[in-house]
Design an enzyme around this catalytic site. Structure first.
Site, PDB file in Angstrom:
ATOM      1  N   SER A   1       0.819  -1.210   0.000  1.00 35.86           N
ATOM      2  CA  SER A   1       0.000   0.000   0.000  1.00 35.86           C
ATOM      3  C   SER A   1       0.850   1.256   0.000  1.00 35.86           C
ATOM      4  CB  SER A   1      -0.889   0.048   1.233  1.00 35.86           C
ATOM      5  OG  SER A   1      -1.456  -1.186   1.510  1.00 35.86           O
TER       6      SER A   1
ATOM      7  N   GLU B   1      -4.462  -0.423  -8.117  1.00 37.06           N
ATOM      8  CA  GLU B   1      -3.388   0.478  -8.535  1.00 37.06           C
ATOM      9  C   GLU B   1      -2.258  -0.375  -9.114  1.00 37.06           C
ATOM     10  OE1 GLU B   1      -3.383   4.520  -5.865  1.00 37.06           O
ATOM     11  OE2 GLU B   1      -2.713   2.731  -4.834  1.00 37.06           O
TER      12      GLU B   1
ATOM     13  N   ASN C   1      -3.516   6.299  -1.214  1.00 36.00           N
ATOM     14  CA  ASN C   1      -3.174   6.432   0.206  1.00 36.00           C
ATOM     15  C   ASN C   1      -2.391   7.700   0.487  1.00 36.00           C
ATOM     16  OD1 ASN C   1      -4.546   4.244   1.109  1.00 36.00           O
ATOM     17  ND2 ASN C   1      -2.817   2.838   1.049  1.00 36.00           N
TER      18      ASN C   1
END
Ligand code: CAA
Length: 707
Positions: free
Chosen positions: A417, A450, A488
Site C-alpha cells: 500500500s 493500482e 493512500n
C-alpha cells in the site's frame, strides 16, 4: 433480396418483403445523431414502399444498441430527438420487430420498446441503466416499460440500473420470444416471416394496458418506491424523478406522460450529478490507455502464485479463482496455509449460502486452488503476487525467494500500500519483471487496482498488470512510486486535515457527519474504526523517524491506539460498538481524550460549520491530488478521480475530487488554500500546478484532454 440505399450509421436492406435496418455504429451502436437520422429515414421510407410488409431492427457487431450516445450529452441537441424517433417507430403502419443481442441498454432498449415485437438472442443484456449516469430513460422508457412489465418491475429495473438476461426479460414481459438462432439477422427474418404468416399487424406498447390495469396497486408500488428512494438514494437527483415519471405513466394519458418524462429528463440532463456520473463513466474507461504501452504485449498468464494467506492474500486468491485461473498459495507453515485456505473457502461458503453461486461453481473454483509451504511450488507460475504484511524487510525476504524460484519471464508483483516498489525490485536479478499491484480490501469485491510501475518495470510487465486487472474485472489505474501511491498518499493528507480540525474544535462525529453530508458513505473516523486503527498506527510509527518536525502532528489517534481502541474489532475506537454492533455510538470518553489533547497542544477550540469542514477536507484532498499529478505519480486528473471514487468512497455523482474542483472553480479552491495557509503554511501551501492552472484560467479537465 434487394439492396436499398445504404445510409451509413443505420443501413436498410430488403430481404423480399422484409426491410432489415441494421444499426452499424462501432464500437457499441450508440444512438448518435447520424444513427437517429438514418433510423428515422429508413422507417419513414419503409412506410411508402409497397414492397415492404415488415421491418426488422437489428444491430451490427456485438450489440443491438448500447444507448444514447453519451458523448453528446451537454452539447447542443441535434435533431431528430430520440423520443421522436421512437414515436415514429411505434407509429409505423407496418409491424416492426426488434431483434436484441448483446447490449440493449438505455435508449437502445427504448427503441426496442417502441417496436411492436421483440425477440432476444441468448446472451442479450437488457436494461435501463440511465440512473447510473444521473438520468432517466428519456425516450419513452418510463412510460412504455411499466405498460409491459408492470410498475414494480419497471421501477426496480430503472432504479437499480441492473441488466436482465434474455430469459429474465422474457419472464418480465419485456420480450415476446427467445430466438434459438445465434445470428440476429436470421432470427429477425424468421420471426418477421412468422408474424406475416399470422397476419400480425402493428402492436403498440402505448396501447398496452394489462400490466397497469390494477391502478391502485401500481400507485402503491410508486409510493413505496418514493419512500425507498427518499431513504436510500442519499442526495441523488434522478431516482426520485424516475419514480415521478412512472407515476405519470399510471396517472396520465400516454402523450401527456411522455411530456412529463421529457421535462423530468431535461432536469436530470442539466444537473451537475449527470455531468459527474458521465465523467466517472468515461474516466473508468480511460485508465487503461497508457501512453507508451500501446505496442507492449502482455505476457501470457495461465497460472498465478500468491504468497501470503492473510485477508489480502485470500481475497486476491478469490478474485483470481473467480476469473477462472488456478492459484497456488504459499504460506510459511501448514497452520498458516490452512488458515489461508479456510479464508478462501469461507468467502465461497458465504456466496453459496446467499445463493450468489451454485454448489457446483463453489466446488469448481475451490478445485483450482492449491497450497504449499515451500516457494518451489511457484516455479511454474506466470505471475506471482506477494501479499505478506506491510514491512519492507518481510517483503525483501519474499522477493529474494521469488528471485530464486520464479521461471524466466514470470511477473513478480508486490501488493503493497505504501512501500517503495523500486527497492523491492532491486532485491531481484530482474527488476524489469517487478511491479506493484495494490489491491483494496476486500480484494475480491473492490474494483480498484493500482498498478504501480517502478523505474525499471518493463513495458510488457506493466501491460501484463493491466491485462491481469481486466481479467479480474478490476479497474486498473497506473501509479508511480511514492509513499502511498495515488490513493493512500492523498488519503493521508485529507485525514491530516480532519485531525487538525478535530484538534481545533470539531468533534470526530461532526467531521464524519459533514463528510457523509457531502455524499461519502461514511466519514474518516468511521472508516478508521472499520479498517482498524492499528494499521494506521503502524504506518505512523514507521514514518516517525522521518517526520518533518515543522509539520503539525495531531496525537489523538495515538492516544486511542495506546489504549488498544482499534475500532470495531476491539469494540471501541472513535465510536463505541457494544456487543459487536456494527453501527457505532459516540463515546464521551473519546471526547474527553480529544479535549485533553487540545489542552496539551495549547489549542483553544473553536466552532466549525459543516460547510467549513467540507471545504477544508476537500481543499486538502484536491491540493495533494494536484501534487500527485504534478509529480507524475498519476497520469491524468481523471485517473485520480477513479481512484477516489472506486477505492475511497468519494461520491460518484460528484465525479471525483478533480472533476469536483473544476465544477466549483479552481480560483475558489486556491483562495481557500491561501486563507488556510495563513495559519499553517507548511500544510496548506498551494500546489504549484493548482496555481498555474488557476492563473491561466484553465481547469483539470484540460489536462485530461492533453494526456
Ligand atoms: N455512448 C457513447 N460511447 C459509449 C457508450 C455510449 N452509450 N457505451 C459505450 N461507449 C464507448 C466506451 O466509452 C468505450 O469507448 P473507448 O473504447 O473509446 O474507451 C467503448 O464504447 C466500449 O465500451 P466498453 O469499454 O464499456 O465495452 P464493454 O464491451 O466492456 O461494455 C457496454 C459495453 C455494456 C455497452 C458498456 O459500454 C455500457 O454499459 N455502456 C453504457 C450503457 C448505458 O449506460 N446506456 C444508457 C445511455 S443513456 C441513455 O440511453 C439515455 C436515454 O434515455 C436516451
Amino acid at each position: 433480396m434487394t439492396d436499398r440505399a445504404s445510409t451509413g450509421a443505420a443501413r436498410a436492406r430488403r430481404y423480399e418483403d422484409i426491410l432489415v435496418v441494421t444499426i452499424d455504429h462501432p464500437p457499441v451502436n450508440a444512438l448518435s445523431a447520424a444513427v437517429r437520422a438514418d433510423l428515422a429515414a429508413a422507417v419513414r421510407d419503409a412506410q411508402a414502399d409497397p414492397q415492404v410488409r415488415a421491418i426488422v431492427l437489428a444491430g451490427a457487431g456485438r450489440n443491438f444498441i448500447a444507448g444514447a450516445d453519451i458523448r453528446e450529452f451537454g452539447k447542443p441537441p441535434q435533431p431528430p430527438a430520440l423520443p421522436d424517433v421512437c414515436n415514429q417507430i411505434e407509429a409505423s403502419a407496418k409491424p416492426v420487430v426488434a431483434v436484441l443481442h448483446g447490449a440493449a441498454l438505455g435508449g437502445g432498449l427504448e427503441v426496442a420498446l417502441a417496436a411492436h415485437y421483440r425477440i432476444a438472442l441468448p446472451g442479450a443484456r437488457l436494461g435501463l441503466p440511465e440512473v447510473t449516469l444521473g438520468l432517466l430513460p428519456g425516450a419513452g422508457g418510463t412510460q412504455r416499460a411499466p405498460r409491459l412489465m408492470g410498475a414494480p418491475a419497471a421501477l426496480d429495473l430503472m432504479l437499480s440500473g441492473k441488466h436482465l438476461s434474455a430469459d429474465e426479460a422474457l419472464k418480465a414481459g419485456l420480450v415476446d420470444a427467445l430466438a434459438g438462432e445465434s445470428d440476429a439477422l436470421d432470427a429477425g427474418l424468421a420471426y418477421a416471416r412468422q408474424l406475416l404468416a399470422m397476419r400480425a399487424g402493428p402492436r403498440r406498447t402505448r396501447d398496452a394496458g394489462a400490466a397497469l390495469a390494477d391502478r391502485p396497486a401500481a400507485l402503491a408500488a410508486v409510493d413505496a418506491a418514493a419512500d425507498r428512494v427518499a431513504k436510500t438514494a442519499r442526495g441523488l437527483f434522478s431516482p426520485a424523478r424516475i419514480v415521478e415519471a412512472v407515476r405519470a405513466a399510471i396517472e396520465l394519458p400516454f402523450d401527456e406522460g411522455l411530456r412529463a418524462e421529457r421535462a423530468l429528463f431535461l432536469q436530470c440532463l442539466d444537473s451537475p450529478q449527470r455531468a459527474g456520473l458521465v465523467h466517472a463513466f468515461f474516466a473508468e474507461r480511460e485508465t487503461s490507455k497508457i501512453p507508451g504501452l500501446e505496442q507492449a504485449r502482455p505476457r501470457r498468464v495461465e497460472r498465478v502464485g500468491i504468497v501470503g494467506g492473510g485477508t489480502m492474500g485470500a481475497g486476491i486468491a478469490v478474485s483470481v479463482l473467480d476469473a477462472g485461473l488456478p492459484v497456488v498459495m504459499v504460506e510459511q507453515d501448514d497452520a498458516a496455509l490452512e488458515r489461508g485456505r479456510a479464508r478462501v473457502a469461507q468467502v465461497y461458503d458465504l456466496l453459496a449460502g446467499k445463493g450468489r453461486i451454485s454448489a457446483d461453481e463453489r466446488a469448481a473454483r475451490l478445485a483450482r486452488f492449491t497450497g504449499a509451504t515451500g516457494y518451489d511450488a511457484l516455479a511454474d507460475a506466470d505471475l506471482i503476487v506477494e501479499a505478506v504484511y506491510e514491512d519492507m524487510d518481510a517483503k525483501l525476504a519474499v522477493f529474494a525467494q521469488l528471485d530464486r524460484v520464479a521461471k524466466p519471464g514470470a511477473v513478480l508483483a508486490t501488493n503493497t500500500s505504501y512501500l517503495d516498489v523500486d527497492r523491492i525490485a532491486a532485491a531481484t536479478r530482474g527488476p524489469a519483471d517487478v511491479l506493484g499491484l495494490h489491491f483494496f480490501s476486500p480484494a475480491n469485491v473492490m474494483k480498484l487496482l493500482e498498478v504501480v510501475v517502478g523505474s525499471h518495470t518493463a513495458p510488457d510487465t506493466a501491460a501484463t498488470g493491466f491485462e491481469f486487472a481486466r481479467r479480474l474485472r478490476k479497474i486498473p489505474v497506473r501509479a508511480g512510486v511514492c509513499d502511498g501511491f495515488i490513493g493512500n498518499r492523498i488519503l493521508a493528507t485529507y485525514r491530516q486535515a480532519a485531525d487538525m480540525m478535530m484538534e481545533d474544535g470539531a468533534s470526530p462525529y461532526d467531521i464524519d457527519a459533514a463528510v457523509r453530508a457531502f455524499g461519502y458513505p461514511m466519514g474518516p473516523y468511521q472508516m478508521m474504526d472499520l479498517a482498524g486503527g492499528d494499521i494506521g498506527w503502524a504506518t505512523r510509527k514507521r514514518r516517525a523517524p522521518t517526520r518533518d518536525p515543522a509539520l503539525r502532528y495531531v496525537q489523538i489517534a495515538d492516544r486511542l491506539c495506546e489504549r488498544g481502541w482499534f475500532g470495531q474489532k476491539t469494540g471501541r475506537g472513535y465510536y463505541l460498538y457494544p456487543d459487536g454492533a456494527r453501527q457505532g455510538q459516540p463515546d464521551p470518553e473519546v471526547l474527553a481524550i480529544v479535549d485533553a489533547e487540545r489542552a496539551r497542544a495549547g489549542v483553544s477550540p473553536r466552532a466549525f460549520t459543516q460547510e467549513e469542514i467540507q471545504r477544508r477536507y476537500l481543499a486538502a484532498m484536491i491540493n495533494e491530488a494536484a501534487n500527485v499529478l504534478r509529480e507524475g505519480v498519476a497520469l491524468r486528473p481523471s485517473d485520480i478521480d477513479v481512484v477516489a471514487v472506486s477505492g475511497y468512497g468519494f461520491p460518484r455523482h460528484r465525479g471525483g475530487p478533480l472533476h469536483y474542483a473544476d465544477s466549483v472553480g479552481l480560483p475558489g479552491i486556491l483562495a481557500d488554500l491561501r486563507e488556510y495557509a495563513k495559519e499553517d503554511p507548511a500544510f496548506w501551501s498551494p500546489s504549484p500546478l493548482l496555481v498555474e492552472l488557476a492563473d491561466a484560467g484553465r481547469d483539470f479537465a484540460s489536462l485530461n484532454r492533453a494526456a
